[in-house]
Every structure is written in structure tokens, then in C-alpha cells.
Design a protein around this motif. Structure first.
Motif, PDB file in Angstrom:
ATOM      1  N   ARG A 166     -47.108  40.215 -37.345  1.00 12.65           N
ATOM      2  CA  ARG A 166     -46.922  41.667 -37.464  1.00 12.65           C
ATOM      3  C   ARG A 166     -45.456  41.985 -37.740  1.00 12.65           C
ATOM      4  N   TRP A 167     -44.562  41.336 -36.986  1.00 15.32           N
ATOM      5  CA  TRP A 167     -43.129  41.545 -37.207  1.00 15.32           C
ATOM      6  C   TRP A 167     -42.730  41.098 -38.598  1.00 15.32           C
ATOM      7  N   LYS A 199     -44.488  41.005 -41.272  1.00 15.51           N
ATOM      8  CA  LYS A 199     -44.985  41.966 -42.257  1.00 15.51           C
ATOM      9  C   LYS A 199     -44.097  43.206 -42.295  1.00 15.51           C
ATOM     10  N   GLU A 200     -43.659  43.648 -41.120  1.00 19.17           N
ATOM     11  CA  GLU A 200     -42.882  44.883 -41.042  1.00 19.17           C
ATOM     12  C   GLU A 200     -41.399  44.668 -41.338  1.00 19.17           C
ATOM     13  N   TYR A 201     -40.812  43.597 -40.816  1.00 19.37           N
ATOM     14  CA  TYR A 201     -39.361  43.396 -40.911  1.00 19.37           C
ATOM     15  C   TYR A 201     -38.985  42.215 -41.793  1.00 19.37           C
ATOM     16  N   ALA A 243     -33.018  47.685 -41.109  1.00 19.21           N
ATOM     17  CA  ALA A 243     -34.054  47.920 -40.090  1.00 19.21           C
ATOM     18  C   ALA A 243     -33.663  49.101 -39.209  1.00 19.21           C
ATOM     19  N   LYS A 288     -35.974  52.631 -38.830  1.00 19.66           N
ATOM     20  CA  LYS A 288     -36.479  53.166 -37.585  1.00 19.66           C
ATOM     21  C   LYS A 288     -35.983  54.595 -37.319  1.00 19.66           C
TER      22      LYS A 288
END
Length: 62
Positions: A44-45, A47-49, A57, A61
């Protein structure tokens, strides 16, 4: 026990550490164990970061 909230800077640092381990021939499970997160959280991380730098980043946010 409440879940720990990781800051984007911490996440990116842990992802870099995991990528180094994977580059040295380690498995995903070993890398996740070393950075102390589940494989699901790692993916998940990633994919996002995935390709972000720390300052990018932080801006994402905000």
C-alpha cells in the motif's frame, strides 16, 4: 492498542530501506519484517509513496 501513524518522511525512509534489501537479493517478507510492517502495508505504501522524495510527500499530504 491504537495503530501507529507513520509520517510520510518515515514511510519513504522505510521504503528505501526495503528497496535496498530487495536489491541485495532479499525477499519481500524479509524486508517487511526488517522495517516492521506487514506485506499489505508495504505494498500500500509503495503504491502511494513509490517514486516520491521526502519533500514531495510532505506537499502531497498538505
Amino acid at each position: 492498542m491504537p495503530a501507529k501513524k507513520h509520517k510520510p518522511e518515515e514511510i519513504i525512509g522505510k521504503l528505501r530501506e526495503a528497496e535496498i534489501m530487495l536489491g541485495q537479493g532479499g525477499t519481500t517478507a524479509e524486508a517487511c519484517r526488517r522495517i516492521a510492517v506487514s506485506e499489505q502495508t508495504y505494498y500500500r505504501w509503495r503504491k502511494e509513496y513509490g517514486g516520491l522524495k521526502t519533500d514531495q510527500a510532505r506537499r502531497m499530504k498538505d
